[in-house]
Design a protein around this motif. Structure first.
Motif, PDB file in Angstrom:
ATOM      1  N   GLY A   1     -23.043  -5.324  45.312  1.00  0.00           N
ATOM      2  CA  GLY A   1     -22.716  -5.190  43.893  1.00  0.00           C
ATOM      3  C   GLY A   1     -22.453  -3.778  43.404  1.00  0.00           C
TER       4      GLY A   1
ATOM      5  N   ALA B   1     -14.377   2.705  40.326  1.00  0.00           N
ATOM      6  CA  ALA B   1     -13.364   1.856  40.955  1.00  0.00           C
ATOM      7  C   ALA B   1     -12.545   1.163  39.881  1.00  0.00           C
TER       8      ALA B   1
ATOM      9  N   GLY C   1     -20.011  -1.897  44.264  1.00  0.00           N
ATOM     10  CA  GLY C   1     -18.569  -1.692  44.096  1.00  0.00           C
ATOM     11  C   GLY C   1     -17.847  -1.252  45.356  1.00  0.00           C
ATOM     12  N   LYS C   2     -18.401  -1.553  46.514  1.00  0.00           N
ATOM     13  CA  LYS C   2     -17.764  -1.143  47.776  1.00  0.00           C
ATOM     14  C   LYS C   2     -16.383  -1.768  47.925  1.00  0.00           C
ATOM     15  N   SER C   3     -16.324  -3.085  47.760  1.00  0.00           N
ATOM     16  CA  SER C   3     -15.034  -3.773  47.931  1.00  0.00           C
ATOM     17  C   SER C   3     -14.048  -3.333  46.852  1.00  0.00           C
ATOM     18  N   SER C   4     -14.559  -3.104  45.652  1.00  0.00           N
ATOM     19  CA  SER C   4     -13.692  -2.651  44.560  1.00  0.00           C
ATOM     20  C   SER C   4     -13.131  -1.265  44.848  1.00  0.00           C
TER      21      SER C   4
ATOM     22  N   ASP D   1     -17.636   4.759  34.562  1.00  0.00           N
ATOM     23  CA  ASP D   1     -17.034   4.301  33.297  1.00  0.00           C
ATOM     24  C   ASP D   1     -18.096   3.689  32.381  1.00  0.00           C
TER      25      ASP D   1
ATOM     26  N   LYS E   1     -19.135   3.530  39.197  1.00  0.00           N
ATOM     27  CA  LYS E   1     -19.225   2.924  37.856  1.00  0.00           C
ATOM     28  C   LYS E   1     -19.510   3.947  36.761  1.00  0.00           C
TER      29      LYS E   1
END
Ligand SMILES: Nc1nc2c(ncn2[C@@H]2O[C@H](COP(=O)(O)OP(=O)(O)O)[C@@H](O)[C@H]2O)c(=O)[nH]1
Ligand SMILES: [Mg+2]
Length: 208
Positions: free
Chosen positions: A23, A158, A25-28, A130, A128
């Motif tokens: 969760g 991301a 954000g690795k894939s993102s 943002d 993250k």
């Protein structure tokens, strides 16, 4: 087709990988870096790896960037995931402190245990940014951990893509600066990375 069969197209082939809690954000991050469209940024269950061609420092590079397929939830990444990596990206979520503490308690230990090249370049990434109003891990804490662990550091998003390109480029530039990693990445000796398969864990097929 074996993607490593075109040695004329690039000067070096590097294996990079992403680790950190589920969760964060690795894939993102991977999608944000490798895809051109903004809209397809959505949670994924991950892939084996994605290829990104990049010219940097006058070199044509082929990056094989490995993502987990969700096994990190069960702490079941094994040595084959880490093997042969020139760059390791350790990701945490600046809005979830436990993802930061788990880097030192869990993931950094795994890296030390399994990475096969002592010179392997590590990059600590606070993702993250943002969500600034929800931030709980300060930039100062990130810098301190990176210094202690001997790795690069960057904060990014991301979602907005701020600093995503820089994250990968700084890592790769440092790899290009490291002779032992450069030797490993030379065309020809890199074919075997495509022969490796990430661990298949039966438990990943069940969903929580
Ligand atoms: N606000 C925000 N959300 C993000 C960011 N990166 C990822 N996410 C969200 O966080 C969730 C988990 O992301 P994912 O890439 O699947 O994490 P992974 O489990 O580490 O691969 C998803 O809902 C993403 O849309 C980011 O930089 N900012
Ligand atoms: Mg993922």
């Amino acid at each position: 087709m074996d993607p490593s069969n075109s040695p004329g197209e690039f000067d070096y082939l590097f294996k990079l990988l992403l680790i950190g809690d589920s969760g964060v954000g690795k894939s993102s991050l991977l999608l944000s870096f490798t895809s051109d469209t903004f809209d397809d940024l959505s949670p994924t269950i991950g892939v084996d790896f994605k290829i990104k061609m990049l010219t940097l420092g006058g070199k044509r590079l082929k990056l094989a960037i490995w993502d987990t397929a969700g096994q990190e939830r069960f702490r079941t990444l094994t040595s084959s995931y880490y093997r042969g990596a020139q760059g390791i990206i350790l990701v945490y979520d600046v809005t979830r402190r436990e993802t930061f503490t788990n880097l030192s308690d869990v993931w950094a230990k795994e890296v030390d245990l399994y990475s096969t090249n002592q010179d392997c370049i590590k990059m600590l990434v606070g993702n993250k940014v943002d969500k600034e109003s929800e931030r709980v891990v300060t930039k100062k804490e990130g810098i301190a951990f990176a210094r202690e662990y001997g790795c690069l550091f960057i904060e990014c998003s991301a979602k907005t893509r701020v600093n995503v390109q820089q994250c990968f480029e700084e890592l790769v530039l440092k790899i290009l600066d490291t002779p032992s990693l450069l030797a490993e990445g030379s065309t020809g000796v890199r074919r075997n990375i495509f022969k490796q398969k990430p661990p298949t864990d039966a438990s990943t097929s069940s969903c929580c």
